[in-house]
Design an enzyme around this catalytic site. Structure first.
Site, PDB file in Angstrom:
ATOM      1  N   ALA A 128       7.487  -0.451   7.688  1.00  0.00           N
ATOM      2  CA  ALA A 128       7.827   0.270   6.565  1.00  0.00           C
ATOM      3  C   ALA A 128       7.016   1.215   5.992  1.00  0.00           C
ATOM      4  O   ALA A 128       7.701   2.091   5.149  1.00  0.00           O
ATOM      5  CB  ALA A 128       8.587  -0.734   5.515  1.00  0.00           C
ATOM      6  N   GLY A 129       5.839   1.395   6.401  1.00  0.00           N
ATOM      7  CA  GLY A 129       5.156   2.383   5.874  1.00  0.00           C
ATOM      8  C   GLY A 129       4.213   2.102   4.540  1.00  0.00           C
ATOM      9  O   GLY A 129       3.698   3.065   3.882  1.00  0.00           O
ATOM     10  N   ILE A 130       4.324   0.802   4.148  1.00  0.00           N
ATOM     11  CA  ILE A 130       3.549   0.318   3.139  1.00  0.00           C
ATOM     12  C   ILE A 130       2.571  -0.710   3.520  1.00  0.00           C
ATOM     13  O   ILE A 130       2.170  -1.654   2.504  1.00  0.00           O
ATOM     14  CB  ILE A 130       4.600  -0.165   2.071  1.00  0.00           C
ATOM     15  CG1 ILE A 130       5.416  -1.120   2.630  1.00  0.00           C
ATOM     16  CG2 ILE A 130       5.464   0.775   1.380  1.00  0.00           C
ATOM     17  CD1 ILE A 130       6.459  -1.853   1.700  1.00  0.00           C
ATOM     18  N   GLY A 131       2.019  -0.898   4.509  1.00  0.00           N
ATOM     19  CA  GLY A 131       1.109  -1.589   5.005  1.00  0.00           C
ATOM     20  C   GLY A 131       1.246  -3.226   4.693  1.00  0.00           C
ATOM     21  O   GLY A 131       0.304  -3.927   4.457  1.00  0.00           O
ATOM     22  N   GLY A 132       2.426  -3.639   4.944  1.00  0.00           N
ATOM     23  CA  GLY A 132       2.891  -5.101   4.665  1.00  0.00           C
ATOM     24  C   GLY A 132       1.884  -6.062   5.390  1.00  0.00           C
ATOM     25  O   GLY A 132       1.063  -6.891   5.050  1.00  0.00           O
ATOM     26  N   GLY A 133       1.895  -5.852   6.656  1.00  0.00           N
ATOM     27  CA  GLY A 133       1.037  -6.744   7.598  1.00  0.00           C
ATOM     28  C   GLY A 133      -0.611  -6.301   7.205  1.00  0.00           C
ATOM     29  O   GLY A 133      -1.304  -7.467   7.212  1.00  0.00           O
ATOM     30  N   SER A 134      -0.864  -5.261   7.107  1.00  0.00           N
ATOM     31  CA  SER A 134      -2.402  -4.969   6.746  1.00  0.00           C
ATOM     32  C   SER A 134      -2.630  -5.491   5.432  1.00  0.00           C
ATOM     33  O   SER A 134      -3.685  -6.518   5.120  1.00  0.00           O
ATOM     34  CB  SER A 134      -2.649  -3.645   6.529  1.00  0.00           C
ATOM     35  OG  SER A 134      -2.451  -2.763   7.929  1.00  0.00           O
ATOM     36  N   LYS A 192       0.853  -1.141   0.014  1.00  0.00           N
ATOM     37  CA  LYS A 192       0.035   0.094   0.157  1.00  0.00           C
ATOM     38  C   LYS A 192       1.114   1.317   0.063  1.00  0.00           C
ATOM     39  O   LYS A 192       1.758   1.426   0.830  1.00  0.00           O
ATOM     40  CB  LYS A 192      -1.009  -0.059   1.185  1.00  0.00           C
ATOM     41  CG  LYS A 192      -1.740   1.408   1.631  1.00  0.00           C
ATOM     42  CD  LYS A 192      -1.202   2.150   2.533  1.00  0.00           C
ATOM     43  CE  LYS A 192      -0.113   1.953   3.466  1.00  0.00           C
ATOM     44  NZ  LYS A 192       0.534   2.942   4.264  1.00  0.00           N
ATOM     45  N   ASP A 203      -4.181  -0.390   8.087  1.00  0.00           N
ATOM     46  CA  ASP A 203      -4.495  -0.315   6.920  1.00  0.00           C
ATOM     47  C   ASP A 203      -5.358  -1.276   6.228  1.00  0.00           C
ATOM     48  O   ASP A 203      -5.477  -1.432   4.891  1.00  0.00           O
ATOM     49  CB  ASP A 203      -3.303   0.121   5.879  1.00  0.00           C
ATOM     50  CG  ASP A 203      -2.253   1.357   6.300  1.00  0.00           C
ATOM     51  OD1 ASP A 203      -3.100   2.201   6.548  1.00  0.00           O
ATOM     52  OD2 ASP A 203      -1.304   1.170   6.637  1.00  0.00           O
TER      53      ASP A 203
END
Length: 305
Positions: free
Chosen positions: A103-109, A10, A142
């Site tokens: 990292a601010g890219i919503g990997g877990g989400s 994301k 996210d």
């Protein structure tokens, strides 16, 4: 039936943040898009008689920030499905972890959202989009935006998802992460210390019809309010932004989410591919990938393993 799904990164093309409310949370206004399958994790469901569990593999499986697999958002999403459907779910969930963590890219989400879709299809639950979104919202972060899987405006606490009309153009991009985690909580605390009293209101996204003009409008009128705070906490953010700004053909450079991942926008795939290659040569241990920003729909289609 074994099914797998891409869980794409994301990206917050802009992120406007208001002052904290009495409950400590911040109002948000962000335009969210998604990378393609070159910048994505993979979620897989394998049916079986054993109690449901999660197996993590991939190049980032051993990173400490990932934590205990059984506490992962993937398992939280699966448990939410079980609670809401009262189904006895067995088998195995597999997470192939490629995206940088914290990292601010919503990997877990993204992983959690893909889990909802995988289980819905694999178990023939026939949950509607609205029902899936109701399950996604309490998971926080996210997850609702990632479940939408298309460009959206993310507002409120991040749980209010609104369509974007007209949709933003598909954008050639490079995503870069130095490997240094950037904890969300610490970034928001630093933001509060830096921002003081600040006005906040939601705004309409860029609307230019030509891609070059759209990027110019984004660059001139929108921002990531957390970027300054992240730069102070994690110096690698500064270095990443600087290196992206030196790439030939780059039209806009910014940080995504609470960092530390940054991105650059280009007018052609050739420019973005060359930029990712150059950054990888300069910083071999960094995560640098060319991609397309836009609709994640093709990534969300189930695929047989």
């Amino acid at each position: 039936m074994v099914l797998s799904l891409f869980a794409p990164a994301k990206i917050n093309l802009y992120l406007h943040v208001g002052p904290p409310r009495a409950d400590g949370r911040h109002p948000l206004d962000s335009l969210v898009v998604f990378a393609d399958e070159r910048v994505a994790d993979i979620i897989r469901y394998v049916p079986g008689p054993e109690p449901l569990c999660l197996i993590v593999s991939g190049p980032r499986a051993g990173e400490a920030e990932l934590g205990d697999p059984q506490d992962n958002l993937v398992m939280q999403a699966a448990e939410a499905v079980i609670r809401n459907t009262e189904r006895d779910v067995t088998g195995r969930l597999e997470l192939e972890k490629h995206l940088p963590i914290a990292a601010g890219i919503g990997g877990g989400s993204a992983d959690a959202a893909a889990t909802l879709r995988v289980l819905n299809r694999a178990l023939d639950l026939r949950l509607s989009e609205g029902e899936l979104m109701d399950i996604a919202r309490p998971l926080g972060g996210d997850v609702p935006a990632c479940l939408a899987g298309k460009p959206v405006l993310m507002r409120g606490d991040g749980d209010r998802i609104e369509p974007v009309t007209p949709a933003p153009p598909v954008l050639n991009a490079v995503i870069v992460n130095s490997g240094r985690p950037c904890p969300t909580g610490a970034v928001f605390q630093a933001f509060d210390q830096l921002s003081g009293e600040k006005s906040f209101s939601e705004c309409s996204p860029p609307s230019a019809s030509v891609v070059e003009d759209w990027i110019s409008e984004l660059s001139e009128n929108y921002r990531n309010d957390l970027q300054e705070a992240a730069r102070k906490l994690v110096p690698e953010v500064d270095l990443t932004l600087w290196r992206l700004s030196r790439c030939e053909g780059v039209r806009h450079v910014a940080m995504s989410g609470s960092g530390a991942t940054c991105f650059g926008l280009f007018l052609s795939a050739e420019e973005s591919e060359q930029a990712a290659k150059a950054i990888s040569q300069d910083f071999p241990n960094w995560f640098a990938r060319p991609t397309l920003f836009g609709l994640a729909g093709f990534d969300l289609r189930p695929r047989h393993a």
